[in-house]
Enzyme design. Structure first.
Site, short mmCIF file in Angstrom:
data_model
loop_
_atom_site.label_atom_id
_atom_site.label_comp_id
_atom_site.label_asym_id
_atom_site.label_seq_id
_atom_site.Cartn_x
_atom_site.Cartn_y
_atom_site.Cartn_z
N HIS A 1 0.84 -1.20 0.00
CA HIS A 1 0.00 0.00 0.00
C HIS A 1 0.87 1.25 0.00
CE1 HIS A 1 -3.17 2.73 2.06
NE2 HIS A 1 -3.42 2.64 0.77
N HIS A 2 0.58 2.15 -0.91
CA HIS A 2 1.22 3.47 -0.94
C HIS A 2 0.13 4.53 -0.82
CE1 HIS A 2 5.13 2.18 -3.28
NE2 HIS A 2 5.10 1.72 -2.04
N GLU A 3 -0.22 4.92 0.39
CA GLU A 3 -1.10 6.09 0.55
C GLU A 3 -0.19 7.31 0.46
OE1 GLU A 3 -4.60 6.90 0.96
OE2 GLU A 3 -3.47 8.74 0.50
N HIS B 1 -6.44 4.10 -5.87
CA HIS B 1 -7.57 4.81 -5.26
C HIS B 1 -7.42 6.32 -5.44
CE1 HIS B 1 -9.85 1.74 -2.69
NE2 HIS B 1 -9.26 1.13 -3.69
N GLU B 2 -8.57 7.00 -5.42
CA GLU B 2 -8.62 8.45 -5.71
C GLU B 2 -7.91 8.75 -7.03
OE1 GLU B 2 -7.14 7.52 -2.56
OE2 GLU B 2 -9.13 7.33 -1.70
N GLU C 1 -10.36 2.94 -7.92
CA GLU C 1 -11.55 3.38 -7.19
C GLU C 1 -12.27 4.39 -8.09
OE1 GLU C 1 -12.52 4.25 -2.54
OE2 GLU C 1 -11.02 5.48 -3.50
N GLU D 1 -16.92 1.38 1.39
CA GLU D 1 -16.43 2.03 2.61
C GLU D 1 -17.39 3.13 3.08
OE1 GLU D 1 -12.56 3.47 1.55
OE2 GLU D 1 -13.35 5.13 0.37
C1 NOJ Z 1 -9.26 5.89 1.09
C2 NOJ Z 1 -9.30 4.59 0.39
O1 NOJ Z 1 -10.40 4.48 -0.46
C3 NOJ Z 1 -9.31 3.48 1.42
O2 NOJ Z 1 -9.41 2.25 0.77
C4 NOJ Z 1 -8.07 3.56 2.26
O3 NOJ Z 1 -8.18 2.63 3.28
C5 NOJ Z 1 -7.90 4.94 2.85
N1 NOJ Z 1 -8.05 5.94 1.87
C6 NOJ Z 1 -6.53 5.11 3.50
O4 NOJ Z 1 -5.54 5.02 2.52
#
Ligand code: NOJ
Length: 668
Positions: A376-378, A446-447, A465, A471
């Site tokens: 995961h790379h947030e 995502h985003e 996403e 969620e």
């Molecule tokens: C929003 C993402 O849609 C979700 O899947 C993720 O857990 C959170 N951001 C944190 O990165």
């Protein structure tokens, strides 16, 4: 009495007018002749129009661009030359909703030249006409009078012949396309994102979107009350410019699907066909479709934390527990969020794990069990911070033998100033795809910016996403997703490609936000695993809730995420859907069927099965009186033998559904 002389003059003028007009528009039709497009210039302004079966779909619609510090590409044009081409091929995607895709079209390329405003300056428009719609794009030939330049506004219009009902999301005010689709007449939509889905009075279904968004800004559409015309509105840079045109000298394709019904519209592959062929060698080696679980829902339910501490979710032991469960239940991957510094500050390192997370050990353990660790790379939308570390972060994963990374861009603006769907965002997302491809990593983004079919060229862009996902059932203060949402998505956002919606929650009460819960029955959650297409398909819940419900969970453990064929036996946008998919390389079919607000009895015609063969149907359906708002949990599991002549009649509750596995037994 008509004066003879005037009569002859009038006749001559009419004949001449007819001849002139008849000679002028340049036409191109689809291979089967049903869709036709005409191009014309009127007083130097370029226009196109579209008909289907002789009936107007788009009336004269303007083409052109406003430029910065240069004469516009808007008028003063004459046609310099035209070229025609025909194309017919069948190609095989690395993964997908079907294993082979037909790409048949006729092409018209119109080269335009300006006369007085910018003498001799060229612009070209390329039209491709398919049996199920059209695509066109601008080409900006590099020329003496046009080197690098800036687009201030794209003038493209879509002048519909009628005012269809649409399903759309607003272009502004919602982050990352996570809005509910609204049903509105075309002229009252305001400014919307694409895809926009439309239904005409005669039942014709259409969808406007774009394909191959490369080094350009995403297209939005502006409607005007009382008018059936939509105008392209590109997402701007903060400074107001829309697109800096440098090396990439073409716009994305503007696409319009035209189909008889919702199912045929969703089966159109115009968007994929207008992307370039696969650019990754042996992509099937690492772009492998999977069911996956995640150390994830626990964060949204607040039973664990992303940050290190007493309740840290991404500990080596907890991930092993998920891997054990995944291995026992035939899941190929486990996503781990919260493994890296520093979730407390959102100042992220992509190479420094928390002390209680052992990446090498988990990869070793996962390999032993046949379960991939999904990284995961947030980024928090901090692009500069990510781009500085991206190479090292992806190398860390690759060095540990990992194949998947989920990326995320939570933050109103990228680097606090640019929109996700701007050319700035588009450039960044492409850099990520290419860097990941270099490290043989597949992406779940995502985003994102709205997908446009790039997965044909880069199959490592496996899912995204850009959708109001499950969620929202965890933390949306106004309540969870409404029942109609998931039976709308396949015909709206789903047209843009795979969605990481993350279905299959099994516990609907929400300890964090009691007024917010999952507004479906449990059987509908199973159905969504089939209905909402994603080659990386998540079962989102905490494993305890699956352990408590092994019967229904069996369907999810059996259901593939890669397909030979997809059909829609019945569908009405927002009310109900039945999707049937044949597993890739196998004989089994999987069916997901669901309702919106109203209970109904689905009538599922199994004519898609091989004739003359018997199939064992294992049916997971709403138990008696199961409804999302009264009693969502009961699931009846039953078996019966069926053939291609069978029509299954299956009662479904409010926001209910059924999931069916059809196993081929033998010839009758
Ligand atoms: C929003 C993402 O849609 C979700 O899947 C993720 O857990 C959170 N951001 C944190 O990165």
């Amino acid at each position: 009495m008509i004066n003879l002389k005037n009569y002859i003059i009038a006749l001559t003028a009419m004949a001449c007018g007819t001849l002139c007009c008849a000679a002028k528009p340049i036409a191109v039709t689809s291979p089967d002749g049903s869709v036709s497009l005409e191009f014309d210039t009127k007083d130097g302004v370029p226009y196109y129009s579209v008909k289907r079966n002789g009936k107007s779909i788009l009336n004269d619609s303007r083409l052109g661009m406003k430029l910065k510090d240069a004469p516009d590409f808007a008028e003063d044009f004459s046609v310099k030359s035209t070229e025609r081409d025909s194309h017919s091929e069948t190609w095989q995607p690395v993964w997908g909703e079907e294993s082979s895709i037909d790409n048949n079209y006729n092409e018209l390329r119109v080269s335009l030249q300006q006369k007085k405003l910018a003498p001799g300056r060229n612009l070209a428009v390329v039209f491709r006409v398919f049996n199920d719609g059209i695509g066109f794009r601008y080409e900006f030939p590099r020329q003496q009078s046009l080197q690098d330049f800036v687009i201030m506004d794209e003038l493209t219009e879509f002048a519909f012949n009628e005012c269809p009902v649409t399903w759309n999301i607003p272009a502004e005010g919602y982050r990352f396309y996570e809005a509910l689709f609204r049903k509105l007449p075309l002229d009252s939509m305001g400014k919307v994102s694409t895809p926009v889905t439309m239904r005409c009075a005669d039942g014709t279904h259409m969808a406007l979107h774009e394909a191959n968004l490369t080094d350009y800004a995403a297209m939005n559409l502006q409607a005007t009350p009382g008018s059936n015309m939509l105008k392209a509105e590109l997402t701007p840079w903060q400074s107001g410019e829309k697109v800096f045109v440098t090396d990439v000298r073409v716009s994305p394709w503007r696409t319009l699907i035209i189909a008889d019904n919702a199912g045929d519209m969703a089966l159109s592959r115009i968007m994929l066909n207008l992307n370039e062929p696969c650019a990754i060698e042996n992509a099937e080696e690492f772009c492998v479709p999977q069911r996956y679980l995640g150390v994830w829902w626990c964060y949204h339910m607040k039973t664990a934390t992303w940050e290190a501490g007493d309740r840290h979710g991404a500990t080596t032991d907890n991930v092993k527990r998920y891997m054990d469960f995944a291995a026992r239940n035939n899941f190929g991957g486990v996503l781990v969020e919260g493994w890296n510094y520093d979730w407390a500050t959102w100042d992220f390192s992509f190479t420094r794990p928390y002390e209680d997370f052992d990446i090498a050990e988990l990869n070793r353990y996962g390999r032993e069990k046949g379960v991939a660790l999904i990284g995961h790379h947030e980024t928090g939308g901090r692009i500069a911070n990510y781009e500085r570390q991206m190479e090292d972060g992806m190398k860390l994963y690759a060095d540990n033998g990992m194949n998947y990374v989920k990326t995320g861009y939570v933050g109103d603006m990228l680097d606090d100033k640019e929109l996700h769907s701007s050319q700035f965002g588009v450039r960044h997302y492409r850099k990520v795809i290419e860097t990941a491809a270099h490290h043989r990593l597949a992406i779940d983004n995502h985003e994102p910016v709205m997908p446009t079919g790039l997965q044909r060229t880069y199959p490592n862009l496996m899912t995204q996403e850009g959708v109001r996902g499950q969620e929202w059932d965890a933390w949306c203060p106004e309540g969870g997703n409404p029942p109609s949402h998931t039976v709308t998505l396949p015909f709206t956002r789903g047209l843009a490609g795979p969605m990481d919606f993350t279905p299959v929650t099994f516990r609907f009460e929400n300890p964090v936000m009691p007024q917010t819960h999952v507004n479906t029955t449990l059987a509908k959650q199973l159905a969504l695993f089939v209905i909402l297409y994603s080659p990386l398909q998540m079962a989102s819940d905490e494993i305890e809730n699956y352990e408590a419900n092994p019967g229904p969970f069996k369907f999810v453990c059996d259901c593939p995420t890669d397909w030979d064929r997809t059909v829609f036996p019945e569908a009405e946008i927002g009310r109900y859907i039945t999707t049937a998919r044949k597993e890739k390389g196998g004989d089994s079919w999987f069916v997901g069927s669901a309702t919106g607000d109203e209970a109904r009895t689905a009538s599922i015609n199994l004519s898609f099965l091989d004739p003359g063969c018997t199939y064992r149907a294992t049916i997971y359906r709403d138990g008696e009186n199961a409804n999302y708002d009264t009693d969502p949990y009961p699931v009846l599991i039953e078996q019966k033998d069926v053939t291609s002549d069978t029509v299954l009649s299956i009662p479904q509750g409010r926001s209910g559904g059924c999931a069916i596995k059809l196993t081929k037994l033998a010839a009758k």
